[in-house]
Structures are given as structure tokens and as C-alpha cells.
Design a protein around this motif. Structure first.
Motif, PDB file in Angstrom:
ATOM      1  N   GLN A  69      22.449 -20.577 -85.133  1.00 45.72           N
ATOM      2  CA  GLN A  69      23.438 -20.458 -84.062  1.00 45.72           C
ATOM      3  C   GLN A  69      22.979 -19.441 -83.015  1.00 45.72           C
ATOM      4  OE1 GLN A  69      24.875 -22.953 -84.899  1.00 45.72           O
ATOM      5  NE2 GLN A  69      24.915 -22.816 -87.134  1.00 45.72           N
ATOM      6  N   ALA A  70      22.350 -18.369 -83.480  1.00 45.11           N
ATOM      7  CA  ALA A  70      21.829 -17.362 -82.545  1.00 45.11           C
ATOM      8  C   ALA A  70      20.740 -17.964 -81.663  1.00 45.11           C
ATOM      9  CB  ALA A  70      21.283 -16.157 -83.315  1.00 45.11           C
ATOM     10  N   PHE A  71      19.909 -18.833 -82.247  1.00 44.68           N
ATOM     11  CA  PHE A  71      18.836 -19.474 -81.478  1.00 44.68           C
ATOM     12  C   PHE A  71      19.410 -20.392 -80.399  1.00 44.68           C
ATOM     13  CE2 PHE A  71      15.816 -23.189 -81.237  1.00 44.68           C
ATOM     14  CZ  PHE A  71      14.935 -22.569 -80.361  1.00 44.68           C
ATOM     15  N   SER A  72      20.427 -21.176 -80.750  1.00 42.63           N
ATOM     16  CA  SER A  72      21.055 -22.042 -79.744  1.00 42.63           C
ATOM     17  C   SER A  72      21.594 -21.195 -78.591  1.00 42.63           C
ATOM     18  CB  SER A  72      22.187 -22.856 -80.378  1.00 42.63           C
ATOM     19  OG  SER A  72      21.686 -23.851 -81.252  1.00 42.63           O
ATOM     20  N   HIS A  73      22.269 -20.104 -78.936  1.00 45.17           N
ATOM     21  CA  HIS A  73      22.819 -19.219 -77.904  1.00 45.17           C
ATOM     22  C   HIS A  73      21.708 -18.563 -77.088  1.00 45.17           C
ATOM     23  CE1 HIS A  73      24.878 -15.632 -76.219  1.00 45.17           C
ATOM     24  NE2 HIS A  73      25.906 -16.456 -76.140  1.00 45.17           N
ATOM     25  N   PHE A  74      20.622 -18.174 -77.764  1.00 47.06           N
ATOM     26  CA  PHE A  74      19.489 -17.564 -77.061  1.00 47.06           C
ATOM     27  C   PHE A  74      18.908 -18.525 -76.022  1.00 47.06           C
ATOM     28  CE2 PHE A  74      14.870 -17.269 -76.671  1.00 47.06           C
ATOM     29  CZ  PHE A  74      14.698 -15.955 -76.228  1.00 47.06           C
ATOM     30  N   SER A  75      18.756 -19.793 -76.384  1.00 49.11           N
ATOM     31  CA  SER A  75      18.189 -20.767 -75.447  1.00 49.11           C
ATOM     32  C   SER A  75      19.067 -20.908 -74.210  1.00 49.11           C
ATOM     33  CB  SER A  75      17.993 -22.123 -76.132  1.00 49.11           C
ATOM     34  OG  SER A  75      19.234 -22.692 -76.516  1.00 49.11           O
ATOM     35  N   TYR A  76      20.375 -20.826 -74.407  1.00 47.77           N
ATOM     36  CA  TYR A  76      21.316 -20.923 -73.285  1.00 47.77           C
ATOM     37  C   TYR A  76      21.157 -19.726 -72.346  1.00 47.77           C
ATOM     38  CZ  TYR A  76      25.898 -21.080 -70.936  1.00 47.77           C
ATOM     39  OH  TYR A  76      26.920 -21.108 -70.012  1.00 47.77           O
ATOM     40  N   LYS A  77      21.105 -18.527 -72.918  1.00 47.74           N
ATOM     41  CA  LYS A  77      20.959 -17.332 -72.100  1.00 47.74           C
ATOM     42  C   LYS A  77      19.578 -17.261 -71.458  1.00 47.74           C
ATOM     43  CE  LYS A  77      23.596 -14.334 -71.957  1.00 47.74           C
ATOM     44  NZ  LYS A  77      24.714 -14.033 -71.011  1.00 47.74           N
ATOM     45  N   SER A  78      18.551 -17.627 -72.207  1.00 49.32           N
ATOM     46  CA  SER A  78      17.179 -17.549 -71.716  1.00 49.32           C
ATOM     47  C   SER A  78      16.939 -18.512 -70.555  1.00 49.32           C
ATOM     48  CB  SER A  78      16.204 -17.852 -72.858  1.00 49.32           C
ATOM     49  OG  SER A  78      14.873 -17.724 -72.442  1.00 49.32           O
ATOM     50  N   SER A  79      17.651 -19.632 -70.546  1.00 48.79           N
ATOM     51  CA  SER A  79      17.496 -20.631 -69.480  1.00 48.79           C
ATOM     52  C   SER A  79      18.444 -20.364 -68.312  1.00 48.79           C
ATOM     53  CB  SER A  79      17.761 -22.032 -70.028  1.00 48.79           C
ATOM     54  OG  SER A  79      19.127 -22.173 -70.411  1.00 48.79           O
ATOM     55  N   GLU A  80      19.083 -19.215 -68.331  1.00 51.15           N
ATOM     56  CA  GLU A  80      20.077 -18.860 -67.304  1.00 51.15           C
ATOM     57  C   GLU A  80      21.204 -19.889 -67.269  1.00 51.15           C
ATOM     58  OE1 GLU A  80      17.891 -18.292 -63.673  1.00 51.15           O
ATOM     59  OE2 GLU A  80      17.118 -16.345 -64.339  1.00 51.15           O
ATOM     60  N   LYS A  81      21.657 -20.263 -68.467  1.00 47.07           N
ATOM     61  CA  LYS A  81      22.810 -21.147 -68.672  1.00 47.07           C
ATOM     62  C   LYS A  81      22.570 -22.574 -68.169  1.00 47.07           C
ATOM     63  CE  LYS A  81      26.017 -17.237 -68.361  1.00 47.07           C
ATOM     64  NZ  LYS A  81      27.261 -16.718 -67.756  1.00 47.07           N
ATOM     65  N   GLN A  82      21.301 -22.984 -68.157  1.00 45.43           N
ATOM     66  CA  GLN A  82      20.969 -24.328 -67.713  1.00 45.43           C
ATOM     67  C   GLN A  82      20.683 -25.294 -68.867  1.00 45.43           C
ATOM     68  OE1 GLN A  82      20.995 -25.265 -64.223  1.00 45.43           O
ATOM     69  NE2 GLN A  82      22.092 -23.317 -64.413  1.00 45.43           N
ATOM     70  N   GLU A  83      20.318 -24.754 -70.033  1.00 42.06           N
ATOM     71  CA  GLU A  83      19.936 -25.579 -71.181  1.00 42.06           C
ATOM     72  C   GLU A  83      20.417 -24.946 -72.484  1.00 42.06           C
ATOM     73  OE1 GLU A  83      15.706 -27.095 -69.144  1.00 42.06           O
ATOM     74  OE2 GLU A  83      15.684 -25.890 -70.972  1.00 42.06           O
ATOM     75  N   MET A  84      20.455 -25.770 -73.518  1.00 37.93           N
ATOM     76  CA  MET A  84      20.754 -25.256 -74.858  1.00 37.93           C
ATOM     77  C   MET A  84      20.096 -26.153 -75.893  1.00 37.93           C
ATOM     78  SD  MET A  84      24.397 -24.770 -76.855  1.00 37.93           S
ATOM     79  CE  MET A  84      24.816 -23.219 -76.074  1.00 37.93           C
ATOM     80  N   VAL A  85      19.387 -25.540 -76.852  1.00 39.34           N
ATOM     81  CA  VAL A  85      18.788 -26.288 -77.958  1.00 39.34           C
ATOM     82  C   VAL A  85      19.826 -26.417 -79.074  1.00 39.34           C
ATOM     83  CG1 VAL A  85      16.907 -26.439 -79.624  1.00 39.34           C
ATOM     84  CG2 VAL A  85      16.512 -25.369 -77.394  1.00 39.34           C
ATOM     85  N   VAL A  86      20.108 -27.643 -79.478  1.00 43.82           N
ATOM     86  CA  VAL A  86      21.077 -27.910 -80.537  1.00 43.82           C
ATOM     87  C   VAL A  86      20.472 -28.904 -81.530  1.00 43.82           C
ATOM     88  CG1 VAL A  86      23.115 -27.412 -79.128  1.00 43.82           C
ATOM     89  CG2 VAL A  86      22.145 -29.722 -79.121  1.00 43.82           C
ATOM     90  N   ASP A  87      21.322 -29.453 -82.378  1.00 45.30           N
ATOM     91  CA  ASP A  87      20.864 -30.347 -83.442  1.00 45.30           C
ATOM     92  C   ASP A  87      19.807 -29.634 -84.292  1.00 45.30           C
ATOM     93  OD1 ASP A  87      21.391 -32.648 -84.753  1.00 45.30           O
ATOM     94  OD2 ASP A  87      20.220 -33.967 -83.463  1.00 45.30           O
ATOM     95  N   ILE A  88      20.143 -28.398 -84.676  1.00 42.44           N
ATOM     96  CA  ILE A  88      19.211 -27.576 -85.434  1.00 42.44           C
ATOM     97  C   ILE A  88      19.284 -27.963 -86.906  1.00 42.44           C
ATOM     98  CG2 ILE A  88      18.469 -25.240 -85.972  1.00 42.44           C
ATOM     99  CD1 ILE A  88      18.358 -25.916 -83.012  1.00 42.44           C
ATOM    100  N   GLN A  89      18.157 -28.426 -87.427  1.00 38.69           N
ATOM    101  CA  GLN A  89      18.083 -28.927 -88.798  1.00 38.69           C
ATOM    102  C   GLN A  89      16.665 -28.727 -89.313  1.00 38.69           C
ATOM    103  OE1 GLN A  89      18.609 -33.301 -88.441  1.00 38.69           O
ATOM    104  NE2 GLN A  89      18.141 -32.913 -86.279  1.00 38.69           N
ATOM    105  N   GLY A  90      16.511 -28.744 -90.609  1.00 40.84           N
ATOM    106  CA  GLY A  90      15.180 -28.596 -91.187  1.00 40.84           C
ATOM    107  C   GLY A  90      15.245 -27.904 -92.531  1.00 40.84           C
ATOM    108  N   SER A  91      14.293 -27.048 -92.799  1.00 37.15           N
ATOM    109  CA  SER A  91      14.263 -26.317 -94.065  1.00 37.15           C
ATOM    110  C   SER A  91      13.763 -24.907 -93.787  1.00 37.15           C
ATOM    111  CB  SER A  91      13.353 -27.014 -95.089  1.00 37.15           C
ATOM    112  OG  SER A  91      12.011 -27.003 -94.639  1.00 37.15           O
ATOM    113  N   GLY A  92      14.018 -24.009 -94.731  1.00 40.34           N
ATOM    114  CA  GLY A  92      13.586 -22.639 -94.497  1.00 40.34           C
ATOM    115  C   GLY A  92      13.638 -21.787 -95.746  1.00 40.34           C
ATOM    116  N   ASN A  93      13.053 -20.611 -95.627  1.00 38.66           N
ATOM    117  CA  ASN A  93      13.093 -19.619 -96.703  1.00 38.66           C
ATOM    118  C   ASN A  93      13.305 -18.252 -96.066  1.00 38.66           C
ATOM    119  OD1 ASN A  93      10.494 -18.797 -95.754  1.00 38.66           O
ATOM    120  ND2 ASN A  93       9.553 -20.385 -97.031  1.00 38.66           N
TER     121      ASN A  93
END
Length: 287
Positions: free
Chosen positions: A229-253
């Protein structure tokens, strides 16, 4: 029938995990496909394991010509149809827009191949994969920026505290985005004589869904979920509110989260049919 062909509707037998995956993405799929002509969905049966079919294949890479138009071409140093691959007859999983198949080829680790769930005009098949490639490339750029921001913040905090106490962000895993390659498979039984598949390394570990492109946000308080969720929000702020990365899925440790098939929402609708513009961005925040 050749795998991937459009066939008459058959009864589907799916594993419970596949059923959950299908239904969790159904609202996003309907929304994404709401505009334009309704397309026929490929009739497939989800199977964990199925027979492997051999193909002659061409690995393709994304490039831009002199007019700055993106297109796929045969990978440098390779020739058409020089690769030999095997693809499962049936998909083993299904997402909102894609069927997912097992794939094998010599000297490569275990891979998956993804194909549109829907019947797409032959002339538009590479366009479908182009949308995916653009989303992955953009998400990867934001991931690099996110990792750097975390590392810089941790460094600054440690310097202020003279290294006496570890900063809480030390525990944040690095994030990476799987970027697929397009393979053109010689398949006389398919329209145009070819299948086009997005191929990527198979994810290791448990698959998880942290948010989607229609406002769903996983409410778990686990660190991996919070990072997504922080990454999605970061993409929004980093793009100056023009874009947002969503549909975040995968695997992790504890050290790395690997994301696959992200979607980008943009104010200018620059990332394909599943780009829901400001409406998609607002739905994330409403969650």
C-alpha cells in the motif's frame, strides 16, 4: 485442439485456489472490459498439471523506431523460430485479464506464459502485450525509486542517531517487478498462425494479492501488505499525482517482495484498457 484456440464452451473444473482467484478479480475484469465491444472469452479448463506441447518460438523485445512508436522485434542476436519451448495444454491459473500456463525451455529456470483470457483480433495481439510491458516498465521505475527512498531514509536516521539504534525501516523488504518477454509461437491452428505469450520466471513462494485495480486493498497488518500500500501511495506522490501503481500481487519474504502483473492508473489513460484513470486512483484512497 491446439492449446489456446477458441473452442465450444466446456464444463470447467477448477481447484479452489483458482476459483478464489477468478472471483476476486471478476469485478475488475468487468469494469476493464466495459468500454468497447464485448469480446468472447476463451473456453479453458484450469488444471494444476496438463500435457506439454512443443513449439518453435521467437523471443521478441520492445523497442522504438525513428518515429518513437513502440514495437516488438526479434531479439538481437537471435533469429525467428530458433527457440524450442513447451507450453502446458491447460492454464494452471487465471487472473483478471490473462490465463497462466506452465512453460519450459532448455537452459532456463521454470517459467510461466501468460495469454489474454479473451479472443483478441490478431492485429491487436501485440498491442495487448505492449500495454503489459509498459505497465511493468513504469512500475519497475517506481520500485527503484521506492527502494532508494527507503535506503536513504534509513541512512539519514542512522547518522542522526550515530548508529546506536536500528531504524524501523530496516525491516522493509526490497521490492522488484517481474518484467515479461514476449514469445511468438508458431501455431498453425491459431489465427494468423501464431500465439503471442508474455513469458516470465515463475514466482517462488506463496502467491499473495495485496491490492487490485478496482479499489480492493488487503487490510492485513502484515509488513508485506503495508509495503504494497505504501508503494502504491509512493507512485502517486512521485508522479505528482498523475499515476498510481496498483494490482500489487506476487510473493515475498523478509528481504524481498517480487511483484507480477501490476497495473498503472494514469490521469491521461496511458496504460491500456485496465487503466481506470482518476476513478481507479480515487478508489484506492477510498479503501
Amino acid at each position: 485442439k491446439t492449446a489456446g484456440e477458441i473452442v465450444s464452451l466446456t464444463n470447467m473444473t477448477t481447484e479452489s485456489s483458482s476459483i478464489r482467484s477468478t472471483f476476486s478479480s471478476i469485478s475488475a475484469t468487468v469494469t476493464a472490459m466495459r468500454t468497447g465491444t464485448k469480446r468472447q472469452e476463451r473456453a479453458v479448463t484450469i488444471k494444476a498439471k496438463s500435457a506439454m506441447i512443443g513449439y518453435k518460438a521467437t523471443r521478441m523485445v520492445l523497442t522504438s523506431d525513428v518515429t518513437c512508436i513502440d514495437k516488438f522485434v526479434v531479439a538481437p542476436g537471435e533469429s525467428a523460430n530458433e527457440r524450442r519451448v513447451e507450453v502446458s495444454m491447460n492454464p494452471f491459473a487465471q487472473g483478471g485479464l490473462r490465463n497462466v500456463y506452465h512453460m519450459k525451455q532448455k537452459c532456463e529456470q521454470s517459467q510461466v506464459a501468460k495469454e489474454s483470457r479473451h479472443d483478441i483480433k490478431y492485429s491487436e495481439r501485440l498491442k495487448f502485450h505492449l500495454e503489459t510491458a509498459k505497465c511493468q516498465a513504469q512500475a519497475s521505475l517506481y520500485a527503484s525509486g521506492f527502494n532508494k527512498r527507503i535506503a536513504d531514509t534509513v541512512k539519514q536516521q542512522k547518522e542522526k542517531k550515530q548508529g546506536q539504534q536500528p531504524h524501523s525501516l530496516d525491516d522493509v523488504p526490497r521490492i522488484d517487478v517481474l518484467c515479461a518477454e514476449v514469445y511468438r509461437l508458431k501455431a498453425p491452428g491459431c489465427p494468423g498462425g501464431f500465439r503471442y505469450l508474455a513469458v516470465e520466471d515463475r514466482l517462488e513462494g506463496k502467491y499473495e494479492k495485496w491490492n487490485n485495480n478496482d479499489g480492493f486493498v488487503n487490510q492485513s497488518d502484515c509488513l508485506k501488505c503495508q509495503v504494497a500500500q505504501a508503494f502504491s501511495h509512493f507512485s502517486y506522490k512521485s508522479s505528482e499525482k498523475q499515476e498510481m501503481v496498483v494490482d500489487i500481487q506476487g510473493s515475498g519474504n523478509s528481504s524481498t517482495c517480487m511483484y507480477t502483473d501490476p497495473q498503472v492508473h494514469s490521469v491521461g489513460k496511458e496504460f491500456g484498457r485496465a487503466d481506470r484513470r482518476i476513478s481507479g486512483i480515487n478508489k484506492f484512497f477510498a479503501s
